[in-house]
Design an enzyme around this catalytic site. Structure first.
Site, mmCIF file in Angstrom:
data_model
loop_
_atom_site.group_PDB
_atom_site.id
_atom_site.type_symbol
_atom_site.label_atom_id
_atom_site.label_comp_id
_atom_site.label_asym_id
_atom_site.label_seq_id
_atom_site.Cartn_x
_atom_site.Cartn_y
_atom_site.Cartn_z
ATOM 1 N N GLY A 46 2.397 -62.519 -1.135
ATOM 2 C CA GLY A 46 2.499 -61.256 -0.423
ATOM 3 C C GLY A 46 2.606 -60.096 -1.392
ATOM 4 O O GLY A 46 3.009 -60.274 -2.547
ATOM 5 N N GLN A 51 4.751 -51.759 -4.154
ATOM 6 C CA GLN A 51 4.578 -52.554 -5.376
ATOM 7 C C GLN A 51 3.348 -52.144 -6.177
ATOM 8 O O GLN A 51 3.207 -52.544 -7.332
ATOM 9 C CB GLN A 51 4.488 -54.046 -5.027
ATOM 10 C CG GLN A 51 5.781 -54.595 -4.429
ATOM 11 C CD GLN A 51 5.659 -56.071 -4.163
ATOM 12 O OE1 GLN A 51 5.164 -56.478 -3.119
ATOM 13 N NE2 GLN A 51 6.078 -56.900 -5.108
ATOM 14 N N CYS A 88 9.831 -62.513 -6.334
ATOM 15 C CA CYS A 88 9.053 -61.317 -6.015
ATOM 16 C C CYS A 88 8.239 -60.926 -7.238
ATOM 17 O O CYS A 88 8.742 -60.978 -8.363
ATOM 18 C CB CYS A 88 10.013 -60.192 -5.637
ATOM 19 S SG CYS A 88 9.193 -58.632 -5.276
ATOM 20 N N LEU A 89 7.000 -60.508 -7.028
ATOM 21 C CA LEU A 89 6.142 -60.110 -8.150
ATOM 22 C C LEU A 89 6.690 -58.883 -8.884
ATOM 23 O O LEU A 89 6.342 -58.655 -10.038
ATOM 24 C CB LEU A 89 4.723 -59.813 -7.642
ATOM 25 C CG LEU A 89 3.966 -61.017 -7.042
ATOM 26 C CD1 LEU A 89 2.620 -60.570 -6.496
ATOM 27 C CD2 LEU A 89 3.792 -62.124 -8.074
ATOM 28 N N HIS A 130 9.847 -60.661 3.980
ATOM 29 C CA HIS A 130 10.029 -60.170 2.607
ATOM 30 C C HIS A 130 9.211 -58.890 2.395
ATOM 31 O O HIS A 130 9.710 -57.904 1.846
ATOM 32 C CB HIS A 130 9.604 -61.280 1.631
ATOM 33 C CG HIS A 130 9.641 -60.913 0.179
ATOM 34 N ND1 HIS A 130 10.490 -61.529 -0.730
ATOM 35 C CD2 HIS A 130 8.930 -59.994 -0.539
ATOM 36 C CE1 HIS A 130 10.288 -60.991 -1.941
ATOM 37 N NE2 HIS A 130 9.339 -60.066 -1.851
ATOM 38 N N GLU A 131 7.951 -58.906 2.847
ATOM 39 C CA GLU A 131 7.089 -57.734 2.629
ATOM 40 C C GLU A 131 7.526 -56.547 3.480
ATOM 41 O O GLU A 131 7.502 -55.405 3.013
ATOM 42 C CB GLU A 131 5.615 -58.088 2.905
ATOM 43 C CG GLU A 131 5.025 -59.174 2.006
ATOM 44 C CD GLU A 131 5.363 -59.024 0.539
ATOM 45 O OE1 GLU A 131 5.432 -57.890 0.035
ATOM 46 O OE2 GLU A 131 5.574 -60.062 -0.110
ATOM 47 N N HIS A 134 10.245 -54.730 1.875
ATOM 48 C CA HIS A 134 9.761 -53.816 0.827
ATOM 49 C C HIS A 134 9.457 -52.430 1.393
ATOM 50 O O HIS A 134 9.660 -51.417 0.720
ATOM 51 C CB HIS A 134 8.458 -54.343 0.195
ATOM 52 C CG HIS A 134 8.652 -55.260 -0.968
ATOM 53 N ND1 HIS A 134 9.253 -54.864 -2.146
ATOM 54 C CD2 HIS A 134 8.303 -56.551 -1.150
ATOM 55 C CE1 HIS A 134 9.260 -55.883 -2.987
ATOM 56 N NE2 HIS A 134 8.694 -56.923 -2.415
HETATM 57 CO CO CO Z 1 8.400 -58.802 -3.175
#
Ligand code: CO
Length: 152
Positions: A46, A51, A88-89, A130-131, A134
């Site tokens: 995701g 991000q 998380c990225l 999760h997204e 964000h």
């Molecule tokens: Co994330």
């Protein structure tokens, strides 16, 4: 398509709330294509707009065969729970156990502005939550469970 730079914690943009998408144009389509490519390249499931440095209310998720572009998403129902390790990225070198619903229904616009509802479970439900977090400036470790460690 282009791979975009992924913003890393503690960059302040990751802590801000996103604004709704109102224009469903070519620029939006290009952003979504770039985000998908960036997510795949980084081996994530995701990616949310903050991000890639944009406070737009949208995210992409890809879990197995399921790819979704979630624009102006709203979780309309949720049930059950699951506890699993998350990362998380944008957050390097950190993982934590987070409790999420096992099932979610999410309403969202597609890239043409049409509203849809998807019913997700398991990892797809986790990725969706999760997204969407964000989009509100929330990172997974804000919700980390205490008293959980990798050894358990
Ligand atoms: Co994330």
């Amino acid at each position: 398509m282009a791979i975009r730079n992924i913003v890393k914690d503690p960059d302040g943009i990751l802590r801000k709330k996103c604004r709704d998408v109102v224009k469903f144009d070519e620029k939006l389509a290009k952003l979504l294509d770039d985000m998908r490519q960036t997510m795949l390249f980084a081996d994530g499931v995701g990616l949310a707009a903050p991000q890639v440095g944009l406070l737009r209310n949208l995210a992409v998720i890809e879990v197995d065969e399921l790819y979704l572009e979630l624009i102006n998403p709203v979780i309309t129902a949720q049930s059950g729970e699951q506890i699993d390790m998350e990362g998380c990225l944008s957050v390097e070198g950190k993982n934590a156990y987070v409790k999420r619903p096992m099932y979610v229904s999410v309403e969202f616009s597609d890239r043409f502005g049409e509203r849809h509802t998807a019913h997700l479970e398991g990892l797809a439900a986790r990725a969706c939550c999760h997204e969407i977090d964000h989009l509100f400036g929330i990172l997974f470790y804000d919700k980390a469970l205490r008293n959980y460690s990798e050894e358990e």
